[in-house]
Design a protein around this motif. Structure first.
Motif, PDB file in Angstrom:
ATOM      1  N   LEU A   1      -1.619  59.586 -67.201  1.00 13.16           N
ATOM      2  CA  LEU A   1      -2.953  59.091 -67.565  1.00 13.16           C
ATOM      3  C   LEU A   1      -3.966  60.141 -67.146  1.00 13.16           C
ATOM      4  O   LEU A   1      -3.974  60.581 -66.000  1.00 13.16           O
ATOM      5  CB  LEU A   1      -3.250  57.765 -66.862  1.00 13.16           C
ATOM      6  N   LYS A   2      -4.820  60.537 -68.067  1.00  9.73           N
ATOM      7  CA  LYS A   2      -5.819  61.571 -67.813  1.00  9.73           C
ATOM      8  C   LYS A   2      -7.188  60.950 -67.587  1.00  9.73           C
ATOM      9  O   LYS A   2      -7.511  59.897 -68.147  1.00  9.73           O
ATOM     10  CB  LYS A   2      -5.898  62.547 -69.005  1.00  9.73           C
ATOM     11  N   LYS A   3      -7.996  61.622 -66.776  1.00  5.38           N
ATOM     12  CA  LYS A   3      -9.360  61.164 -66.532  1.00  5.38           C
ATOM     13  C   LYS A   3     -10.057  60.933 -67.868  1.00  5.38           C
ATOM     14  O   LYS A   3      -9.994  61.763 -68.770  1.00  5.38           O
ATOM     15  CB  LYS A   3     -10.120  62.204 -65.706  1.00  5.38           C
ATOM     16  N   GLY A   4     -10.683  59.754 -68.017  1.00  5.51           N
ATOM     17  CA  GLY A   4     -11.376  59.410 -69.256  1.00  5.51           C
ATOM     18  C   GLY A   4     -10.550  58.559 -70.211  1.00  5.51           C
ATOM     19  O   GLY A   4     -11.103  57.949 -71.126  1.00  5.51           O
ATOM     20  N   ASP A   5      -9.222  58.530 -70.011  1.00  4.73           N
ATOM     21  CA  ASP A   5      -8.380  57.664 -70.850  1.00  4.73           C
ATOM     22  C   ASP A   5      -8.785  56.207 -70.657  1.00  4.73           C
ATOM     23  O   ASP A   5      -9.248  55.817 -69.583  1.00  4.73           O
ATOM     24  CB  ASP A   5      -6.894  57.799 -70.482  1.00  4.73           C
ATOM     25  N   LYS A   6      -8.596  55.421 -71.680  1.00  4.05           N
ATOM     26  CA  LYS A   6      -8.838  53.982 -71.600  1.00  4.05           C
ATOM     27  C   LYS A   6      -7.489  53.291 -71.399  1.00  4.05           C
ATOM     28  O   LYS A   6      -6.512  53.621 -72.062  1.00  4.05           O
ATOM     29  CB  LYS A   6      -9.495  53.444 -72.883  1.00  4.05           C
ATOM     30  N   VAL A   7      -7.441  52.359 -70.474  1.00  8.19           N
ATOM     31  CA  VAL A   7      -6.228  51.575 -70.241  1.00  8.19           C
ATOM     32  C   VAL A   7      -6.582  50.101 -70.353  1.00  8.19           C
ATOM     33  O   VAL A   7      -7.692  49.683 -70.048  1.00  8.19           O
ATOM     34  CB  VAL A   7      -5.593  51.891 -68.865  1.00  8.19           C
ATOM     35  N   VAL A   8      -5.611  49.325 -70.819  1.00 12.96           N
ATOM     36  CA  VAL A   8      -5.844  47.895 -71.032  1.00 12.96           C
ATOM     37  C   VAL A   8      -4.726  47.108 -70.368  1.00 12.96           C
ATOM     38  O   VAL A   8      -3.552  47.432 -70.513  1.00 12.96           O
ATOM     39  CB  VAL A   8      -5.890  47.551 -72.542  1.00 12.96           C
TER      40      VAL A   8
END
Length: 71
Positions: free
Chosen positions: A38-45
Motif C-alpha cells: 500500500l502506497k501513501k495516498g492509496d485509498k483502502v476500504v
C-alpha cells in the motif's frame, strides 16, 4: 431474557445487519498489509458486510448463532 443474552443477541443482529456497509481511508505512509503493498495516498476500504461473514473469525458465519441467546 437476562442482560448477557440480550447483549449477545444485539451483537449478532448487528453482525448480520450492520448500518455501516463500508468505511474508506487514505494510506498515510507506504506499508504492507497481508502481503499487499500500500502506497501513501492509496485509498483502502473496509467492507463490514464482507468481514461480518468471514469464516476465519466467525465459525459458520452464514448462520445466525441463536443458540447463544435462546432460552
Amino acid at each position: 431474557m437476562d442482560d448477557a443474552r440480550i447483549k449477545l443477541l444485539v451483537d449478532e443482529v448487528l453482525r448480520w445487519a450492520s448500518t455501516t456497509m463500508h468505511f474508506r481511508r487514505t494510506v498515510v505512509e507506504d506499508t504492507e498489509l497481508r502481503g499487499q503493498s500500500l502506497k501513501k495516498g492509496d485509498k483502502v476500504v473496509l467492507w463490514y458486510v464482507s468481514a461480518n461473514f468471514d469464516e476465519r473469525p466467525v465459525h459458520q458465519s452464514q448462520r445466525i448463532r441463536h443458540g447463544s441467546f435462546a432460552q
